[in-house]
Design a protein around this motif. Structure first.
Motif, PDB file in Angstrom:
ATOM      1  N   ASN A 170     -67.368  -0.870 -56.979  1.00 56.43           N
ATOM      2  CA  ASN A 170     -68.537  -1.105 -56.133  1.00 56.43           C
ATOM      3  C   ASN A 170     -69.806  -1.377 -56.941  1.00 56.43           C
ATOM      4  O   ASN A 170     -70.598  -2.262 -56.608  1.00 56.43           O
ATOM      5  CB  ASN A 170     -68.760   0.082 -55.197  1.00 56.43           C
ATOM      6  N   LYS A 171     -70.004  -0.595 -57.991  1.00 60.15           N
ATOM      7  CA  LYS A 171     -71.202  -0.757 -58.811  1.00 60.15           C
ATOM      8  C   LYS A 171     -71.240  -2.135 -59.463  1.00 60.15           C
ATOM      9  O   LYS A 171     -72.295  -2.784 -59.530  1.00 60.15           O
ATOM     10  CB  LYS A 171     -71.249   0.337 -59.888  1.00 60.15           C
ATOM     11  N   GLU A 172     -70.078  -2.602 -59.929  1.00 63.70           N
ATOM     12  CA  GLU A 172     -69.993  -3.927 -60.564  1.00 63.70           C
ATOM     13  C   GLU A 172     -70.261  -5.027 -59.543  1.00 63.70           C
ATOM     14  O   GLU A 172     -70.951  -6.014 -59.830  1.00 63.70           O
ATOM     15  CB  GLU A 172     -68.610  -4.112 -61.183  1.00 63.70           C
ATOM     16  N   ALA A 174     -72.034  -4.746 -56.861  1.00 66.34           N
ATOM     17  CA  ALA A 174     -73.466  -4.696 -56.550  1.00 66.34           C
ATOM     18  C   ALA A 174     -74.279  -5.460 -57.585  1.00 66.34           C
ATOM     19  O   ALA A 174     -75.204  -6.217 -57.242  1.00 66.34           O
ATOM     20  CB  ALA A 174     -73.920  -3.229 -56.487  1.00 66.34           C
ATOM     21  N   THR A 175     -73.918  -5.317 -58.843  1.00 65.22           N
ATOM     22  CA  THR A 175     -74.638  -6.000 -59.924  1.00 65.22           C
ATOM     23  C   THR A 175     -74.432  -7.507 -59.842  1.00 65.22           C
ATOM     24  O   THR A 175     -75.390  -8.293 -59.939  1.00 65.22           O
ATOM     25  CB  THR A 175     -74.150  -5.486 -61.296  1.00 65.22           C
ATOM     26  N   SER A 180     -77.412  -3.629 -53.243  1.00 60.26           N
ATOM     27  CA  SER A 180     -77.264  -2.207 -53.550  1.00 60.26           C
ATOM     28  C   SER A 180     -75.810  -1.768 -53.413  1.00 60.26           C
ATOM     29  O   SER A 180     -75.020  -2.385 -52.694  1.00 60.26           O
ATOM     30  CB  SER A 180     -78.138  -1.370 -52.615  1.00 60.26           C
ATOM     31  N   GLU A 181     -75.482  -0.693 -54.106  1.00 65.68           N
ATOM     32  CA  GLU A 181     -74.115  -0.165 -54.041  1.00 65.68           C
ATOM     33  C   GLU A 181     -73.798   0.319 -52.628  1.00 65.68           C
ATOM     34  O   GLU A 181     -72.664   0.191 -52.156  1.00 65.68           O
ATOM     35  CB  GLU A 181     -73.958   0.969 -55.048  1.00 65.68           C
ATOM     36  N   LYS A 185     -70.666  -0.771 -50.136  1.00 65.18           N
ATOM     37  CA  LYS A 185     -69.790   0.155 -49.420  1.00 65.18           C
ATOM     38  C   LYS A 185     -69.715  -0.199 -47.941  1.00 65.18           C
ATOM     39  O   LYS A 185     -68.645  -0.159 -47.326  1.00 65.18           O
ATOM     40  CB  LYS A 185     -70.292   1.591 -49.590  1.00 65.18           C
TER      41      LYS A 185
END
Length: 216
Positions: A170-172, A174-175, A180-181, A185
């Motif tokens: 998820n973080k990747e 988002a980037t 946003s993360e 989600k």
């Protein structure tokens, strides 16, 4: 007097070609006028040889049967193509049907069925091995359902789904998508509901099954 049907066999196994040739030519109604050991040789020979029906194997070196079928249709060659294969997996059949194959029959069929298939495709009808039809129909229905699911996704949801299928966290995601993360989600939750899956692996399978990565 019956017209002799001219057939070409493209198969990388010499013994298979010889066996098929003997079976087909036994009663004199069918004549094998050419053979090819792989897909490249098949296409090359079709430039000068014009069979009524091409018996085409799928697994061949250099250029496989599906690629040969695509080239035949892209070049609008005037011949009937009957795939003769060991593959009973519905995905191979589905690909061939999508391209426009005239017939699809398994190598463990009786010689009488093969001859019947050749006659039918030559007369303009299609012939699918009867044992494969239920699986094909089921897959076509499932694909229609999948298409509706895909169409229900927004552009952003599709982008997120592709990144999920690529194995990103998820973080990747988002980037990469500059969101946003938490938004990622939310998107994933909505995606899973729309395509009716419960985890990332099932989502990846959905993407692969429907060739989504190739489309976007």
């Amino acid at each position: 007097m019956n017209t002799v049907i001219n057939v070409m066999i493209a198969d990388d196994h010499v013994l298979m070609r010889e066996g098929i040739k003997q079976l087909l030519e036994f009663d004199g109604n069918i004549r094998v006028i050419a053979e090819a050991n792989d897909g490249v040789e098949c296409i090359e020979k079709l430039k000068t040889i014009h069979p009524d029906v091409l018996l085409l194997d799928i697994n061949m070196p250099n250029k496989n049967g599906i690629e040969v079928l695509q080239e035949i249709h892209s070049k609008r060659m005037k011949l009937k193509v009957l795939i003769l294969t060991v593959h009973n997996e519905v995905e191979y059949l589905l690909k061939a049907v999508d391209i426009g194959v005239d017939g699809y029959i398994l190598k463990d069929s009786e010689s009488a069925e093969l001859k019947k298939a050749i006659s039918l495709v030559l007369s303009g009808e299609s012939y699918i091995q009867p044992s494969l039809i239920p699986a094909l129909n089921s897959r076509l229905v499932a694909r229609d359902v999948d298409k509706e699911k895909i169409e229900s996704l927004t552009r952003r949801e599709m982008e997120v789904l592709i990144q999920v299928a690529n194995g990103m966290f998820n973080k990747e995601i988002a980037t990469v998508l500059n969101i946003s993360e938490r938004t990622v989600k939310n998107h994933i939750s909505n995606i899973f509901k729309k395509i009716e899956v419960s985890d990332r692996t099932q989502a990846a399978v959905f993407v692969i099954r429907n060739n989504i990565i190739k489309l976007y």
